[in-house]
Design a protein around this motif. Structure first.
Motif, PDB file in Angstrom:
ATOM      1  N   PRO A  31    -123.772 -22.575   9.551  1.00  0.00           N
ATOM      2  CA  PRO A  31    -123.799 -21.736   8.357  1.00  0.00           C
ATOM      3  C   PRO A  31    -122.331 -21.665   7.895  1.00  0.00           C
ATOM      4  O   PRO A  31    -121.751 -21.345   9.477  1.00  0.00           O
ATOM      5  CB  PRO A  31    -124.731 -21.199   8.800  1.00  0.00           C
ATOM      6  N   SER A  32    -121.538 -21.769   7.156  1.00  0.00           N
ATOM      7  CA  SER A  32    -120.296 -21.336   6.982  1.00  0.00           C
ATOM      8  C   SER A  32    -120.189 -20.117   7.051  1.00  0.00           C
ATOM      9  O   SER A  32    -120.744 -19.049   7.380  1.00  0.00           O
ATOM     10  CB  SER A  32    -119.584 -21.918   5.708  1.00  0.00           C
ATOM     11  N   GLN A  33    -119.487 -19.681   8.566  1.00  0.00           N
ATOM     12  CA  GLN A  33    -118.331 -17.839   8.582  1.00  0.00           C
ATOM     13  C   GLN A  33    -118.542 -17.061   7.595  1.00  0.00           C
ATOM     14  O   GLN A  33    -118.297 -16.688   7.153  1.00  0.00           O
ATOM     15  CB  GLN A  33    -117.312 -18.083   9.830  1.00  0.00           C
ATOM     16  N   ASP A  34    -117.229 -18.549   6.153  1.00  0.00           N
ATOM     17  CA  ASP A  34    -116.941 -17.988   5.244  1.00  0.00           C
ATOM     18  C   ASP A  34    -117.300 -18.906   4.379  1.00  0.00           C
ATOM     19  O   ASP A  34    -117.588 -19.763   4.013  1.00  0.00           O
ATOM     20  CB  ASP A  34    -115.044 -17.488   5.589  1.00  0.00           C
ATOM     21  N   GLY A  35    -118.519 -18.024   2.974  1.00  0.00           N
ATOM     22  CA  GLY A  35    -118.086 -18.273   2.126  1.00  0.00           C
ATOM     23  C   GLY A  35    -117.185 -19.330   1.319  1.00  0.00           C
ATOM     24  O   GLY A  35    -117.691 -20.139   0.697  1.00  0.00           O
ATOM     25  N   PHE A  37    -115.263 -21.925   3.341  1.00  0.00           N
ATOM     26  CA  PHE A  37    -116.228 -23.127   3.140  1.00  0.00           C
ATOM     27  C   PHE A  37    -117.148 -23.540   2.518  1.00  0.00           C
ATOM     28  O   PHE A  37    -118.105 -23.976   3.973  1.00  0.00           O
ATOM     29  CB  PHE A  37    -115.756 -22.900   4.878  1.00  0.00           C
ATOM     30  N   GLY A  38    -118.463 -23.326   1.481  1.00  0.00           N
ATOM     31  CA  GLY A  38    -119.106 -23.770   1.046  1.00  0.00           C
ATOM     32  C   GLY A  38    -120.477 -23.101   1.862  1.00  0.00           C
ATOM     33  O   GLY A  38    -120.065 -22.055   3.035  1.00  0.00           O
ATOM     34  N   ASP A  39    -121.825 -23.229   1.666  1.00  0.00           N
ATOM     35  CA  ASP A  39    -122.615 -22.624   2.753  1.00  0.00           C
ATOM     36  C   ASP A  39    -122.780 -23.281   3.984  1.00  0.00           C
ATOM     37  O   ASP A  39    -123.477 -22.225   4.407  1.00  0.00           O
ATOM     38  CB  ASP A  39    -124.090 -22.819   1.593  1.00  0.00           C
ATOM     39  N   PRO A  76    -120.102 -33.488  -0.869  1.00  0.00           N
ATOM     40  CA  PRO A  76    -119.495 -32.778   0.399  1.00  0.00           C
ATOM     41  C   PRO A  76    -117.863 -32.864   0.583  1.00  0.00           C
ATOM     42  O   PRO A  76    -117.433 -33.490   0.121  1.00  0.00           O
ATOM     43  CB  PRO A  76    -119.851 -32.786   1.748  1.00  0.00           C
ATOM     44  N   ASP A  77    -116.691 -31.314   0.384  1.00  0.00           N
ATOM     45  CA  ASP A  77    -115.916 -32.210   1.060  1.00  0.00           C
ATOM     46  C   ASP A  77    -115.205 -32.080   1.837  1.00  0.00           C
ATOM     47  O   ASP A  77    -115.816 -31.829   3.511  1.00  0.00           O
ATOM     48  CB  ASP A  77    -115.013 -30.808  -0.075  1.00  0.00           C
ATOM     49  N   ILE A  78    -113.641 -32.504   2.023  1.00  0.00           N
ATOM     50  CA  ILE A  78    -113.623 -32.441   3.432  1.00  0.00           C
ATOM     51  C   ILE A  78    -112.044 -31.539   3.461  1.00  0.00           C
ATOM     52  O   ILE A  78    -112.047 -31.350   2.705  1.00  0.00           O
ATOM     53  CB  ILE A  78    -112.619 -34.033   3.803  1.00  0.00           C
ATOM     54  N   ALA A  79    -113.003 -30.575   4.102  1.00  0.00           N
ATOM     55  CA  ALA A  79    -111.035 -29.701   4.398  1.00  0.00           C
ATOM     56  C   ALA A  79    -110.152 -29.906   5.833  1.00  0.00           C
ATOM     57  O   ALA A  79    -111.569 -30.321   6.875  1.00  0.00           O
ATOM     58  CB  ALA A  79    -111.942 -28.300   4.307  1.00  0.00           C
ATOM     59  N   GLY A  80    -109.096 -29.232   5.679  1.00  0.00           N
ATOM     60  CA  GLY A  80    -108.161 -29.424   6.931  1.00  0.00           C
ATOM     61  C   GLY A  80    -108.286 -30.535   7.447  1.00  0.00           C
ATOM     62  O   GLY A  80    -108.337 -31.457   7.371  1.00  0.00           O
ATOM     63  N   PHE A  83    -113.064 -31.338   8.321  1.00  0.00           N
ATOM     64  CA  PHE A  83    -114.404 -30.179   8.715  1.00  0.00           C
ATOM     65  C   PHE A  83    -115.352 -31.252   7.660  1.00  0.00           C
ATOM     66  O   PHE A  83    -114.675 -31.204   6.160  1.00  0.00           O
ATOM     67  CB  PHE A  83    -114.075 -28.895   8.320  1.00  0.00           C
ATOM     68  N   ILE A  84    -116.726 -30.315   7.566  1.00  0.00           N
ATOM     69  CA  ILE A  84    -117.104 -31.431   6.158  1.00  0.00           C
ATOM     70  C   ILE A  84    -118.249 -30.159   5.544  1.00  0.00           C
ATOM     71  O   ILE A  84    -118.913 -29.210   6.566  1.00  0.00           O
ATOM     72  CB  ILE A  84    -118.237 -31.737   6.880  1.00  0.00           C
ATOM     73  N   ASN A  85    -117.835 -29.462   3.896  1.00  0.00           N
ATOM     74  CA  ASN A  85    -118.292 -28.640   3.608  1.00  0.00           C
ATOM     75  C   ASN A  85    -119.294 -28.479   2.783  1.00  0.00           C
ATOM     76  O   ASN A  85    -119.351 -29.964   1.779  1.00  0.00           O
ATOM     77  CB  ASN A  85    -116.679 -27.738   3.321  1.00  0.00           C
ATOM     78  N   PHE A  86    -120.337 -28.197   2.907  1.00  0.00           N
ATOM     79  CA  PHE A  86    -121.188 -28.246   2.300  1.00  0.00           C
ATOM     80  C   PHE A  86    -122.467 -26.993   1.263  1.00  0.00           C
ATOM     81  O   PHE A  86    -121.772 -26.182   1.668  1.00  0.00           O
ATOM     82  CB  PHE A  86    -122.878 -28.761   2.752  1.00  0.00           C
ATOM     83  N   ARG A  87    -122.292 -27.884   0.224  1.00  0.00           N
ATOM     84  CA  ARG A  87    -122.654 -26.203  -0.527  1.00  0.00           C
ATOM     85  C   ARG A  87    -123.657 -26.976  -1.993  1.00  0.00           C
ATOM     86  O   ARG A  87    -123.509 -27.684  -2.392  1.00  0.00           O
ATOM     87  CB  ARG A  87    -121.200 -26.073  -1.856  1.00  0.00           C
ATOM     88  N   LEU A  88    -123.922 -25.862  -1.531  1.00  0.00           N
ATOM     89  CA  LEU A  88    -125.911 -26.177  -2.262  1.00  0.00           C
ATOM     90  C   LEU A  88    -125.777 -26.237  -3.652  1.00  0.00           C
ATOM     91  O   LEU A  88    -125.213 -25.365  -3.927  1.00  0.00           O
ATOM     92  CB  LEU A  88    -126.529 -25.235  -1.873  1.00  0.00           C
ATOM     93  N   LYS A  89    -126.493 -27.091  -4.156  1.00  0.00           N
ATOM     94  CA  LYS A  89    -126.976 -27.166  -4.719  1.00  0.00           C
ATOM     95  C   LYS A  89    -127.691 -25.821  -5.966  1.00  0.00           C
ATOM     96  O   LYS A  89    -128.345 -25.397  -5.395  1.00  0.00           O
ATOM     97  CB  LYS A  89    -127.727 -28.184  -6.183  1.00  0.00           C
ATOM     98  N   THR A  90    -126.896 -24.514  -6.745  1.00  0.00           N
ATOM     99  CA  THR A  90    -127.550 -23.660  -6.799  1.00  0.00           C
ATOM    100  C   THR A  90    -129.196 -23.775  -7.872  1.00  0.00           C
ATOM    101  O   THR A  90    -129.804 -23.259  -7.597  1.00  0.00           O
ATOM    102  CB  THR A  90    -126.939 -22.731  -7.743  1.00  0.00           C
TER     103      THR A  90
END
Ligand code: ARG
Length: 649
Positions: A31-35, A37-39, A76-80, A83-90
């Motif tokens: 789980p991401s520490q901070d929203g 960076f996705g979910d 998913p996007d790549i950050a920094g 990192f691979i960030n996942f955001r659930l479809k709402t």
């Protein structure tokens, strides 16, 4: 839905094209520490990149290309650095949340392969003053039983009471020489505790008086050693070893002085009390004689066995009343005495298998890497705590078919358990998980082990009474609208809840300072806060005159229109992970942490999103469902910890 496990399983599939050991990387999705960076976030591209000799961002891109998550997440996007960030479809999150709100188990999965767990907890030494450590064991053990059971395991709770130890010799001696008949008739357990303390004190007195001259000689020698070491160190200021040596002997002297001071204090207490001094003088061999009473009991002496038969049930009944207050039930309370007939066999087997040797008359098992021997029979023929624990293991494995045996016992016994588990393994009990679920000490404000005022079982009960009285003040302040009877009930829930929660929310390995004020705070990481959050949610449903059953059955959709709403939905879906996490390393604090976060998520949601006045009706229904599910998660979660809730506070 368990999004975390689902995403990890999808990641596992994608990883197989890049590595032969995907398992090492799968858990790097968290789980991401901070929203921001996705979910969820996976940081496995960095270590993988080193293996496949590509850049982390390239590895991340390759993984994303292989990942089949379109039904769950946005791309998913790549950050920094990678990192691979996942955001659930709402919409997907909303659909799964709607299912959760209707699920009896609130999305908590049961395990696919249930195990048989023995949870050995509480386990006080009967007739001996019970200390706060036993309270800790009771609270942690109870929570673990509930969680493991909820996950679908077969759980057998066992109160391995110490009902055969040397305390009985002291009590029997005390009973024969010092008993106060009226007191014994009035409150047998309190009188036995007094007798135990008295005999212990007198035996200690004689030991210390005999020992003090030796200690003082040792002090003189230690002072010399310090002087020499200081000289050596001063002569060679650059010599680190000399400095270390000086430090070491200085510390030894400090410890020795403390030991002497404490011994002098204990001796002084008796010397200054004429009645006690008279008793001490009249019973110079009390320690030895008390040990003899124990030996007689163990050898089957009729009178001592009769007394033991009289004492033990009374002590157990007193314990029972305390367990009742905690809602604790044991499947077994076999106790040490029950294993007594099996002890000679254990020693025989160890000898036959050449696992035990006789050293200085005692039969011992030596375990590689441990200097201390594991003594299974003393030179005088007596069996030990260790022998009993080995017999207990045999019974748990062979008769109860345990897959795992947990010992919820304070950390001071860690060496015992290390030796016990190693010996059990040598004996062939190597298919069972043995775990010392150890915990630290409860400290007073003075940072010394916390003592209840009288320091006995009764003292622990009065500790609970005190918790309830203190809770009463808070309840009177915050819940003046409730009737007298309701406030009394709520005070019990709040007081007991505070005691239980404060214990569980600390990392069990650490010591903590006992503070009434902190544990009853209505704001902060306390049971009280969570209980009030629960009542607040119930209040919303009540005010809206919502019938929760009808609401759940109506098939409303969940709408996640604002960030706080979405965050709460995501949090509710994590309940299953929090419960499962407790069972990995037997850590109830992972659940308290989750509940606290849930209560906080709810507070933000309620702050941002009107519920009863929400329009249109479908949005109101959706928000009411979120409220209802939050209440149920809080209630279920607290219940798993052994804490009750009230709908009105
Ligand atoms: N009676 C022991 C004590 O109070 C704890 C027993 C723990 N369980 C065990 N199987 N050794 O220290």
């Amino acid at each position: 839905m368990d999004f975390l496990s689902e995403l990890r399983s999808r990641l596992r599939t994608a990883l197989t094209s890049l590595t032969d050991s995907p398992e090492t990387f799968v858990d790097m999705l968290k789980p991401s520490q901070d929203g921001k960076f996705g979910d969820f976030q996976a940081n496995c591209a960095m270590p993988l990149a080193k293996l496949v000799k590509q850049t982390p961002r390239d590895v991340a891109a390759a993984l994303i290309a292989k990942l089949d998550v379109a039904d769950l997440c946005e791309t998913p996007d790549i950050a920094g650095p990678g990192f691979i960030n996942f955001r659930l479809k709402t919409e997907r999150l909303a659909d799964e949340t709607a299912k959760l709100t209707r699920d009896d188990r609130l999305g908590v999965a049961t395990v696919t392969s249930p195990r048989t767990y023995i949870v050995d907890f509480s386990s006080p030494n009967v007739a001996k003053p019970m200390h706060v450590g036993h309270l800790r064991s009771t609270v942690i053990g109870n929570a673990l039983c509930r969680v493991l059971q909820f996950l679908g395991h077969r759980v057998l709770s066992d109160n391995h009471v110490g009902d055969w130890g040397t305390q009985f010799g002291m009590i029997i001696y005390g009973y024969k020489h010092f008993r106060d008949d009226a007191a014994y008739r009035g409150d047998p357990v309190a009188e036995l505790a007094r007798l135990y303390r008295l005999v212990n004190q007198l035996a200690d007195y004689h030991d210390l008086v005999a020992n003090l001259p030796k200690l003082r000689e040792k002090q003189a020698a230690s002072e010399m050693a310090v002087a020499t070491a200081r000289q050596t160190s001063a002569a060679k200021p650059a010599d680190k070893d000399a400095a270390r040596q000086a430090k070491k002997v200085e510390q030894e002297l400090v410890d020795l002085k403390a030991e002497i001071t404490s011994a002098e204090k204990k001796v002084g207490v008796v010397d200054a009390n004429p009645a006690l001094k008279l008793l001490a003088d009249a019973h110079p061999k009390i320690g030895e004689l008390a040990r003899r009473e124990t030996a007689k009991l163990h050898a089957g002496d009729a009178e001592n066995k009769r007394l033991w038969d009289e004492f033990v049930p009374q002590c157990m009944a007193a314990l029972e009343s305390m367990y009742k207050r905690f809602g604790v039930q044991f499947d077994m309370a076999l106790g040490e005495s029950w294993y007594n007939p099996m002890l000679p066999d254990i020693v025989d087997e160890l000898k036959k298998k050449n696992l035990a040797v006789v050293s200085e008359g005692a039969t011992c098992v030596f375990v590689e890497g441990n200097a201390a021997p594991f003594i299974v029979q003393k030179a005088d023929g007596a069996f030990t705590y260790a022998t009993t624990d080995l017999a207990t293991i045999r019974y748990r494995v062979e008769t109860l078919h345990a897959d795992a045996s947990l010992y919820v016992v304070d950390s001071r016994q860690s060496e015992h358990f290390q030796l016990l588990f190693a010996t059990a393994k040598k004996m062939g009990f190597d298919q069972t998980e043995f775990r010392h679920v150890s915990f630290g000490t409860v400290l007073g404000e003075d940072r010394r082990p916390y003592k209840t005022r009288s320091g006995d079982t009764i003292g622990l009960e009065s500790l609970l009474d005190e918790a309830i009285q203190n809770a009463r003040k808070i309840v009177d302040e915050n819940s003046a609208h409730l009737s007298e009877a309701d406030r009394a009930n709520v005070s019990v829930l709040v007081g007991m809840g505070a005691i239980i929660y404060v214990d569980l929310h600390h990392n069990r390995d650490s010591d903590y300072v006992f503070s009434w004020e902190k544990m009853l705070a209505t704001n902060g990481d306390t049971a009280t806060y969570n209980q009030y959050a629960y009542a607040r949610v119930c209040g919303i449903l009540r005010k809206g005159e919502v019938d929760a059953r009808e609401l759940r059955a109506a098939g409303h959709a969940i709408q996640l229109t604002s960030p706080a709403e979405r965050a709460l939905a995501l949090q509710l879906n994590r309940f299953t992970n929090a419960v499962a996490d407790v069972s990995i390393d037997y850590r109830p604090n992972l659940l308290t942490q989750y509940l606290f976060e849930t209560a906080n998520c709810f507070a933000s949601f309620y702050n941002d999103c009107p519920v009863l006045t929400a329009e249109p009706a479908s949005l109101r229904a959706s928000r009411l469902l979120l409220c209802d599910a939050t209440a149920r998660v809080l209630k279920q979660g607290l219940e798993l910890l052994g804490i009750g809730v009230a709908e009105q506070m």
